[in-house]
Structure formats: structure tokens, C-alpha cells
Design a protein around this motif. Structure first.
Motif, PDB file in Angstrom:
ATOM      1  N   LEU A 150       0.834  -1.201   0.000  1.00 32.87           N
ATOM      2  CA  LEU A 150       0.000   0.000   0.000  1.00 32.87           C
ATOM      3  C   LEU A 150       0.870   1.253   0.000  1.00 32.87           C
ATOM      4  N   ALA A 151       1.936   1.238   0.801  1.00 27.87           N
ATOM      5  CA  ALA A 151       2.825   2.397   0.886  1.00 27.87           C
ATOM      6  C   ALA A 151       3.589   2.622  -0.409  1.00 27.87           C
ATOM      7  N   ALA A 152       3.876   1.546  -1.148  1.00 23.65           N
ATOM      8  CA  ALA A 152       4.669   1.646  -2.372  1.00 23.65           C
ATOM      9  C   ALA A 152       3.815   1.812  -3.620  1.00 23.65           C
ATOM     10  N   ASP A 153       2.498   1.885  -3.459  1.00 29.88           N
ATOM     11  CA  ASP A 153       1.600   1.938  -4.628  1.00 29.88           C
ATOM     12  C   ASP A 153       1.779   0.676  -5.457  1.00 29.88           C
ATOM     13  N   ALA A 154       1.917  -0.452  -4.747  1.00 27.53           N
ATOM     14  CA  ALA A 154       2.115  -1.752  -5.368  1.00 27.53           C
ATOM     15  C   ALA A 154       0.946  -2.651  -4.979  1.00 27.53           C
ATOM     16  N   SER A 155       1.115  -3.970  -5.088  1.00 32.72           N
ATOM     17  CA  SER A 155       0.051  -4.895  -4.725  1.00 32.72           C
ATOM     18  C   SER A 155       0.658  -6.171  -4.166  1.00 32.72           C
ATOM     19  N   VAL A 156      -0.190  -6.989  -3.542  1.00 31.86           N
ATOM     20  CA  VAL A 156       0.288  -8.213  -2.893  1.00 31.86           C
ATOM     21  C   VAL A 156      -0.493  -9.418  -3.411  1.00 31.86           C
ATOM     22  N   VAL A 157       0.223 -10.516  -3.574  1.00 29.45           N
ATOM     23  CA  VAL A 157      -0.371 -11.830  -3.808  1.00 29.45           C
ATOM     24  C   VAL A 157      -0.195 -12.586  -2.500  1.00 29.45           C
ATOM     25  N   LEU A 158      -1.246 -12.644  -1.718  1.00 30.91           N
ATOM     26  CA  LEU A 158      -1.208 -13.186  -0.364  1.00 30.91           C
ATOM     27  C   LEU A 158      -1.610 -14.650  -0.404  1.00 30.91           C
ATOM     28  N   CYS A 159      -0.715 -15.525   0.049  1.00 29.41           N
ATOM     29  CA  CYS A 159      -0.926 -16.965  -0.105  1.00 29.41           C
ATOM     30  C   CYS A 159      -0.983 -17.641   1.264  1.00 29.41           C
ATOM     31  N   ARG A 160      -2.118 -18.257   1.536  1.00 29.78           N
ATOM     32  CA  ARG A 160      -2.289 -19.045   2.751  1.00 29.78           C
ATOM     33  C   ARG A 160      -2.122 -20.528   2.400  1.00 29.78           C
ATOM     34  N   HIS A 161      -1.468 -21.279   3.302  1.00 28.97           N
ATOM     35  CA  HIS A 161      -1.211 -22.702   3.077  1.00 28.97           C
ATOM     36  C   HIS A 161      -0.379 -22.935   1.815  1.00 28.97           C
ATOM     37  N   LEU A 162       0.581 -22.049   1.583  1.00 27.77           N
ATOM     38  CA  LEU A 162       1.395 -22.168   0.376  1.00 27.77           C
ATOM     39  C   LEU A 162       2.237 -23.438   0.371  1.00 27.77           C
ATOM     40  N   ASP A 163       2.508 -24.002   1.559  1.00 27.87           N
ATOM     41  CA  ASP A 163       3.311 -25.219   1.626  1.00 27.87           C
ATOM     42  C   ASP A 163       2.615 -26.408   0.957  1.00 27.87           C
ATOM     43  N   ARG A 164       1.329 -26.270   0.659  1.00 31.01           N
ATOM     44  CA  ARG A 164       0.592 -27.346  -0.002  1.00 31.01           C
ATOM     45  C   ARG A 164       0.670 -27.254  -1.528  1.00 31.01           C
ATOM     46  N   LEU A 165       1.287 -26.205  -2.019  1.00 31.01           N
ATOM     47  CA  LEU A 165       1.357 -26.014  -3.462  1.00 31.01           C
ATOM     48  C   LEU A 165       2.672 -26.588  -3.993  1.00 31.01           C
ATOM     49  N   PRO A 166       2.622 -27.502  -4.958  1.00 30.88           N
ATOM     50  CA  PRO A 166       3.860 -28.043  -5.535  1.00 30.88           C
ATOM     51  C   PRO A 166       4.725 -26.941  -6.134  1.00 30.88           C
ATOM     52  N   GLU A 167       6.034 -27.149  -6.128  1.00 28.30           N
ATOM     53  CA  GLU A 167       6.977 -26.130  -6.575  1.00 28.30           C
ATOM     54  C   GLU A 167       6.712 -25.680  -8.009  1.00 28.30           C
ATOM     55  N   GLU A 168       6.373 -26.627  -8.876  1.00 21.40           N
ATOM     56  CA  GLU A 168       6.145 -26.244 -10.263  1.00 21.40           C
ATOM     57  C   GLU A 168       4.891 -25.382 -10.404  1.00 21.40           C
ATOM     58  N   GLN A 169       3.884 -25.622  -9.543  1.00 18.30           N
ATOM     59  CA  GLN A 169       2.676 -24.800  -9.568  1.00 18.30           C
ATOM     60  C   GLN A 169       2.955 -23.404  -9.010  1.00 18.30           C
ATOM     61  N   LEU A 170       3.862 -23.331  -8.039  1.00 20.81           N
ATOM     62  CA  LEU A 170       4.242 -22.025  -7.509  1.00 20.81           C
ATOM     63  C   LEU A 170       4.915 -21.185  -8.596  1.00 20.81           C
ATOM     64  N   ALA A 171       5.774 -21.808  -9.363  1.00 22.16           N
ATOM     65  CA  ALA A 171       6.431 -21.080 -10.442  1.00 22.16           C
ATOM     66  C   ALA A 171       5.403 -20.562 -11.452  1.00 22.16           C
ATOM     67  N   LYS A 172       4.410 -21.370 -11.765  1.00 18.83           N
ATOM     68  CA  LYS A 172       3.360 -20.946 -12.694  1.00 18.83           C
ATOM     69  C   LYS A 172       2.553 -19.795 -12.106  1.00 18.83           C
ATOM     70  N   ARG A 173       2.282 -19.857 -10.800  1.00 18.98           N
ATOM     71  CA  ARG A 173       1.535 -18.773 -10.161  1.00 18.98           C
ATOM     72  C   ARG A 173       2.311 -17.464 -10.238  1.00 18.98           C
ATOM     73  N   LYS A 174       3.588 -17.518  -9.923  1.00 13.79           N
ATOM     74  CA  LYS A 174       4.397 -16.310  -9.977  1.00 13.79           C
ATOM     75  C   LYS A 174       4.373 -15.696 -11.374  1.00 13.79           C
ATOM     76  N   ASP A 175       4.407 -16.550 -12.380  1.00  9.84           N
ATOM     77  CA  ASP A 175       4.378 -16.066 -13.753  1.00  9.84           C
ATOM     78  C   ASP A 175       3.008 -15.487 -14.095  1.00  9.84           C
ATOM     79  N   ALA A 176       1.942 -16.211 -13.722  1.00  8.73           N
ATOM     80  CA  ALA A 176       0.591 -15.769 -14.044  1.00  8.73           C
ATOM     81  C   ALA A 176       0.243 -14.463 -13.337  1.00  8.73           C
ATOM     82  N   GLU A 177       0.722 -14.305 -12.111  1.00  6.83           N
ATOM     83  CA  GLU A 177       0.408 -13.107 -11.321  1.00  6.83           C
ATOM     84  C   GLU A 177       1.419 -11.976 -11.509  1.00  6.83           C
ATOM     85  N   ARG A 178       2.398 -12.211 -12.374  1.00  9.11           N
ATOM     86  CA  ARG A 178       3.404 -11.190 -12.678  1.00  9.11           C
ATOM     87  C   ARG A 178       4.115 -10.697 -11.412  1.00  9.11           C
ATOM     88  N   VAL A 179       4.492 -11.667 -10.580  1.00  6.59           N
ATOM     89  CA  VAL A 179       5.160 -11.352  -9.316  1.00  6.59           C
ATOM     90  C   VAL A 179       6.544 -10.768  -9.582  1.00  6.59           C
TER      91      VAL A 179
END
Length: 263
Positions: free
Chosen positions: A230-259
Motif C-alpha cells: 500500500l505504501a509503495a503503490d504496489a500490490s500483494v499476492v497473499l498466499c495461505r497454506h502455500l506449503d501445499r502447493l507443488p513447486e512447479e505450480q508455484l512457479a506458474k503462479r508467480k508467472d501468471a500473477e506477474r510477481v
């Protein structure tokens, strides 16, 4: 008319708004349609994206609930027994807007009001003041049966007003946040300064996208999950239970969400 969580004449410093509510006001006046909070729960498959305008609308409704329905007064302590969740972020900003002192993971016995998720209801009953329960169900759903001694947030908040104005101005020197890791109480302006410092330390720039799996029980989690973006005029991708997401799916999420920054 764009919904807002506070009055337009918010205090400013040479660096910009001097209160957390002022940061949200500035974002609403800037680009209200851009994403602010994108939430994933990898235990349920839920994904929710809130634009600045939608987030501001939830904050305004929640602040009205605090002020008008729950009778919260400036300086009252609000204990938040909630996980990292988009509704937790809403409550943090609503508390700042109404002038209450937000205490993430605070002691409910020493609080004037408490907001609890479904897993902390027993602990929340130690609060002698108003108690609010959040089911934390997808799409902001209500409890099938409201827990005894609590009001159901999902039932009460929809009817609240879409604009909020505090009965008394919330200035930069007002106490605002009990640091969840034992660092004392910050004023509104100190919250903003610390949020800006956290954004800089994270390398989070305007328009950036920060992915955070952190809970809100430390400053780092609270900053990453809401205040630094909020202070940086940016945005957040807030992930709960991220430890349940396989590594390859995390990489896809980062790409899809333009992290741009990942914790």
C-alpha cells in the motif's frame, strides 16, 4: 463515486499521506481499478482478487460496522485473532480508519473488541467487549450456525454504508498498531514510515507485485501482506497454506500473477 475509507483531507507529509487510511485514500484517487490484494488459499483452492476500489469498499463497510454498530471509540484496542487472509487485511485498515488500536494476535482479555476466525473462538471469548466472528469461507460466506456470543461478520457487514467518515479525525500522532512481535505501540505516522521502510527493504517499487506466504503475527508478515504494498503503490499476492502447493505450480503462479518480489 469511488468508495473511500476516510475523508479526503487526510494529513500529509512531504513524502505523502501521513496515516494508513490516507495511503488508501491516495490509492483510491489514483488508480482505483488496479489490483491491490490477490488472495489464494491452497487448502481450499480459493482465489479472490480485490481492486483498490473493492478493497476500499470493504474497509469503509467494516469501519462503519466498528464505529456505528460495535460502538468502537478512538483508542479502543481491537484484537485480531485471524490468519493471513484478505479479510484480515480489511480489518487492519478499517481499524486504522476508525482510530482504534489494532492488535494482531493480541490478548483478547485486554482488548475492548475482538475479531476471531473459526479456529480461535474459544480464546476470543476472554474478551469482555464486542466479539465478531469470521467464517473465512470462500466468497466471504457466513457461518452455517453463528457461534454463541459473537456476531457473524458476513451477516452484518453487507448492510453497512459504502463511505466512511470518522466521528473524530484520526491524526498522525494517534496510537494505531500494537506490534505483534512485542515492539510496542506505533502511531499512525510511524506505521506509514515503517511500511515505507519495509517496501524499500524488499525492493518493492510502484506497480510491483509482492508474493507473501507470511502470517500476520509479525511486523514482516503484516508489512508484506498489506502495508508495504500500500505504501509503495504496489500490490500483494497473499498466499495461505502455500506449503501445499507443488513447486512447479508455484512457479506458474508467480508467472501468471506477474510477481516481481517473492518471499
Amino acid at each position: 463515486m469511488t468508495p473511500t475509507a476516510n475523508t479526503p483531507d487526510t494529513p500529509r507529509t512531504p513524502q505523502g499521506p501521513a496515516t494508513p487510511a490516507g495511503l488508501l485514500d491516495a490509492a483510491l484517487r489514483g488508480d482505483p481499478g488496479r489490483p491491490l490484494v490477490t488472495f489464494y488459499d491452497d487448502a481450499t483452492g480459493e482465489r479472490v482478487e480485490l481492486s483498490v476500489a473493492t478493497f476500499g469498499n470493504w474497509v469503509a463497510k467494516t469501519a462503519n460496522l466498528l464505529q456505528d454498530e460495535l460502538g468502537a471509540q478512538p483508542g479502543d484496542r481491537l484484537a485480531l485473532l485471524l490468519p493471513a487472509h484478505w479479510q484480515t487485511a480489511v480489518w487492519v485498515l478499517a481499524g486504522f480508519s476508525a482510530g482504534v488500536v489494532v492488535a494482531p494476535c493480541g490478548d483478547p482479555a485486554g482488548a475492548d473488541l475482538v475479531v476471531s476466525g473459526p479456529d480461535t473462538l474459544d480464546a476470543a471469548r476472554a474478551c469482555g467487549g464486542e466479539r465478531v466472528a469470521l467464517a473465512l469461507r470462500p466468497l466471504g460466506g457466513r457461518f452455517p450456525q453463528p457461534p454463541a456470543g459473537f456476531i457473524d461478520y458476513a451477516v452484518e457487514v453487507p448492510s453497512q454504508g459504502d463511505r466512511f467518515a470518522p466521528y473524530a479525525p484520526v491524526g498522525p500522532d494517534a496510537p494505531a498498531l500494537v506490534l505483534p512481535d512485542g515492539g510496542g505501540v506505533l502511531t499512525a505516522s510511524e506505521v506509514v514510515a515503517k511500511a515505507r521502510a519495509s517496501a524499500a527493504a524488499l525492493g518493492l517499487d510502484r506497480g510491483g507485485r509482492l508474493l507473501s506466504p507470511l502470517s500476520f503475527d509479525t511486523w514482516d508478515g503484516l508489512a508484506a501482506g498489506l502495508l508495504a504494498p500500500l505504501a509503495a503503490d504496489a500490490s500483494v499476492v497473499l498466499c495461505r497454506h502455500l506449503d501445499r502447493l507443488p513447486e512447479e505450480q508455484l512457479a506458474k503462479r508467480k508467472d501468471a500473477e506477474r510477481v516481481t518480489v517473492s518471499l
